[in-house]
Design an enzyme around this catalytic site. Structure first.
Site, mmCIF file in Angstrom:
data_model
loop_
_atom_site.group_PDB
_atom_site.id
_atom_site.type_symbol
_atom_site.label_atom_id
_atom_site.label_comp_id
_atom_site.label_asym_id
_atom_site.label_seq_id
_atom_site.Cartn_x
_atom_site.Cartn_y
_atom_site.Cartn_z
ATOM 1 N N LYS A 42 35.255 -75.164 11.377
ATOM 2 C CA LYS A 42 35.705 -75.978 10.268
ATOM 3 C C LYS A 42 37.222 -76.018 10.196
ATOM 4 O O LYS A 42 37.793 -76.866 9.526
ATOM 5 C CB LYS A 42 35.219 -75.372 8.932
ATOM 6 C CG LYS A 42 33.762 -75.244 8.742
ATOM 7 C CD LYS A 42 33.569 -74.504 7.370
ATOM 8 C CE LYS A 42 32.174 -73.989 7.265
ATOM 9 N NZ LYS A 42 32.024 -73.145 6.052
ATOM 10 N N GLY A 43 37.859 -75.076 10.875
ATOM 11 C CA GLY A 43 39.294 -74.871 10.705
ATOM 12 C C GLY A 43 40.160 -76.096 10.936
ATOM 13 O O GLY A 43 41.243 -76.216 10.378
ATOM 14 N N ASP A 98 42.729 -76.006 15.402
ATOM 15 C CA ASP A 98 43.693 -75.492 14.429
ATOM 16 C C ASP A 98 44.621 -74.469 15.075
ATOM 17 O O ASP A 98 45.830 -74.518 14.927
ATOM 18 C CB ASP A 98 42.975 -74.876 13.213
ATOM 19 C CG ASP A 98 41.857 -73.911 13.598
ATOM 20 O OD1 ASP A 98 41.614 -73.695 14.809
ATOM 21 O OD2 ASP A 98 41.223 -73.355 12.684
ATOM 22 N N ASP A 101 44.107 -68.897 19.753
ATOM 23 C CA ASP A 101 44.351 -67.460 19.596
ATOM 24 C C ASP A 101 43.932 -66.756 20.884
ATOM 25 O O ASP A 101 44.643 -66.849 21.892
ATOM 26 C CB ASP A 101 43.588 -66.989 18.354
ATOM 27 C CG ASP A 101 43.803 -65.529 18.004
ATOM 28 O OD1 ASP A 101 44.709 -64.895 18.562
ATOM 29 O OD2 ASP A 101 43.056 -65.007 17.157
ATOM 30 N N LYS A 129 49.010 -68.945 19.031
ATOM 31 C CA LYS A 129 49.206 -67.498 18.811
ATOM 32 C C LYS A 129 48.910 -66.790 20.125
ATOM 33 O O LYS A 129 47.796 -66.348 20.370
ATOM 34 C CB LYS A 129 48.257 -67.036 17.691
ATOM 35 C CG LYS A 129 48.473 -65.605 17.284
ATOM 36 C CD LYS A 129 47.874 -65.208 15.930
ATOM 37 C CE LYS A 129 46.438 -65.357 15.690
ATOM 38 N NZ LYS A 129 45.904 -64.655 14.515
ATOM 39 N N PHE A 150 47.307 -62.485 10.999
ATOM 40 C CA PHE A 150 46.218 -63.348 10.549
ATOM 41 C C PHE A 150 46.779 -64.371 9.563
ATOM 42 O O PHE A 150 47.377 -64.008 8.555
ATOM 43 C CB PHE A 150 45.111 -62.513 9.899
ATOM 44 C CG PHE A 150 43.862 -63.310 9.720
ATOM 45 C CD1 PHE A 150 42.996 -63.519 10.783
ATOM 46 C CD2 PHE A 150 43.565 -63.880 8.488
ATOM 47 C CE1 PHE A 150 41.854 -64.297 10.627
ATOM 48 C CE2 PHE A 150 42.424 -64.650 8.324
ATOM 49 C CZ PHE A 150 41.567 -64.847 9.397
ATOM 50 N N VAL A 151 46.597 -65.639 9.877
ATOM 51 C CA VAL A 151 47.184 -66.692 9.041
ATOM 52 C C VAL A 151 46.102 -67.499 8.329
ATOM 53 O O VAL A 151 44.973 -67.616 8.812
ATOM 54 C CB VAL A 151 48.093 -67.632 9.877
ATOM 55 C CG1 VAL A 151 49.294 -66.877 10.420
ATOM 56 C CG2 VAL A 151 47.324 -68.300 11.017
ATOM 57 N N ASP A 157 40.960 -70.181 7.308
ATOM 58 C CA ASP A 157 40.405 -69.416 6.190
ATOM 59 C C ASP A 157 40.513 -67.917 6.365
ATOM 60 O O ASP A 157 40.665 -67.405 7.475
ATOM 61 C CB ASP A 157 38.916 -69.738 6.043
ATOM 62 C CG ASP A 157 38.085 -69.116 7.177
ATOM 63 O OD1 ASP A 157 38.385 -69.386 8.359
ATOM 64 O OD2 ASP A 157 37.170 -68.321 6.882
HETATM 65 P P1 IMP Z 1 40.085 -68.021 19.553
HETATM 66 O O1 IMP Z 1 40.333 -66.539 19.370
HETATM 67 O O2 IMP Z 1 41.257 -68.665 20.257
HETATM 68 O O3 IMP Z 1 38.788 -68.274 20.237
HETATM 69 O O4 IMP Z 1 40.014 -68.638 18.089
HETATM 70 C C1 IMP Z 1 38.792 -68.982 17.509
HETATM 71 C C2 IMP Z 1 38.939 -69.526 16.112
HETATM 72 O O5 IMP Z 1 39.192 -68.427 15.244
HETATM 73 C C3 IMP Z 1 40.083 -70.485 15.863
HETATM 74 O O6 IMP Z 1 39.774 -71.803 16.208
HETATM 75 C C4 IMP Z 1 40.268 -70.331 14.377
HETATM 76 O O7 IMP Z 1 39.400 -71.193 13.666
HETATM 77 C C5 IMP Z 1 39.928 -68.869 14.154
HETATM 78 N N1 IMP Z 1 41.174 -68.075 14.066
HETATM 79 C C6 IMP Z 1 41.891 -67.507 15.060
HETATM 80 N N2 IMP Z 1 43.011 -66.897 14.572
HETATM 81 C C7 IMP Z 1 42.981 -67.097 13.220
HETATM 82 C C8 IMP Z 1 43.855 -66.728 12.127
HETATM 83 O O8 IMP Z 1 44.928 -66.102 12.280
HETATM 84 N N3 IMP Z 1 43.455 -67.126 10.880
HETATM 85 C C9 IMP Z 1 42.320 -67.832 10.636
HETATM 86 N N4 IMP Z 1 41.484 -68.201 11.622
HETATM 87 C C10 IMP Z 1 41.808 -67.841 12.895
HETATM 88 MG MG MG Z 2 39.180 -73.489 15.050
#
Ligand code: IMP
Ligand code: MG
Length: 180
Positions: A42-43, A98, A101, A129, A150-151, A157
């Site tokens: 949803k982000g 969004d 990470d 990030k 964590f943002v 969210d």
């Molecule tokens: P990934 O770790 O790159 O697979 O990120 C997966 C998902 O986790 C992202 O698309 C975001 O929706 C969520 N996410 C990652 N880092 C943050 C954060 O700092 N705050 C909130 N959601 C996050």
């Molecule tokens: Mg996302």
């Protein structure tokens, strides 16, 4: 809600200038390509809605919802909770995210969408990030760098809240202690 914010990392103005920049680049790049913009729920919803409203060329939009699971901290197990409704075979596809990470979800999604044989596949992420990165997928269009914190806000969210903040910020420690 805003009383729980420790600091603002990316202001509303900074976000909107990135949004305008992405929309201009994507409109130029995908003019006459009939692209499909795929948002990861949803982000991405807030970023997605802002970007597509500034895209000036014909396009389709679609969404996917992924879930990560695993015993320990992010084992990289990702499943599809909601699939595309558009057939992307032979189409020019741009994934909108969004935040990039660890990359677990983007590397899964990239592979998954490539298996549907799009004409091209690119990635556009508002936030980058890189410190916890586990994947070597390249984000073709990457927005603002964020440190390893964590943002929340602008779609992102904590425990499903704070998505409606217009900026990106970091929560106060006390929020995690009180879990509110
Ligand atoms: P990934 O770790 O790159 O697979 O990120 C997966 C998902 O986790 C992202 O698309 C975001 O929706 C969520 N996410 C990652 N880092 C943050 C954060 O700092 N705050 C909130 N959601 C996050
Ligand atoms: Mg996302």
């Amino acid at each position: 809600m805003e009383k729980n914010i420790e600091k603002v990392l990316v202001t509303e103005e900074q976000i909107q200038s990135k949004v305008a920049e992405f929309a201009e680049i994507l409109s130029a790049e995908y003019a006459d390509k009939d692209p499909v913009f795929v948002g990861v729920l949803k982000g991405v919803v807030v970023f997605f809605a802002d970007v597509v409203r500034k895209i000036t060329v014909p396009c389709e939009i679609d969404f996917m919802c992924l879930s990560s699971y695993g015993g320990t901290d992010s084992t990289g197990n990702v499943t599809v909770k909601k699939d595309l409704s558009v057939d992307i075979k032979g189409r020019h596809v741009v994934i909108l995210e969004d935040i990039y990470d660890t990359g677990n979800s983007l590397s899964f999604l990239h592979k998954y969408l490539l298996s549907k044989e799009p004409a091209s596949l690119k990635i556009c992420t508002l936030l980058d990030k890189p410190e916890r990165r586990k994947s070597d997928i390249k984000a073709d269009y990457a927005g603002t760098f964020v440190p390893n914190e964590f943002v929340v806000g602008y779609g992102l969210d904590y425990a499903e809240y704070y998505r409606n903040l217009p900026f990106i910020g970091v929560l106060k420690e006390s929020v995690y202690e009180n879990n509110n």
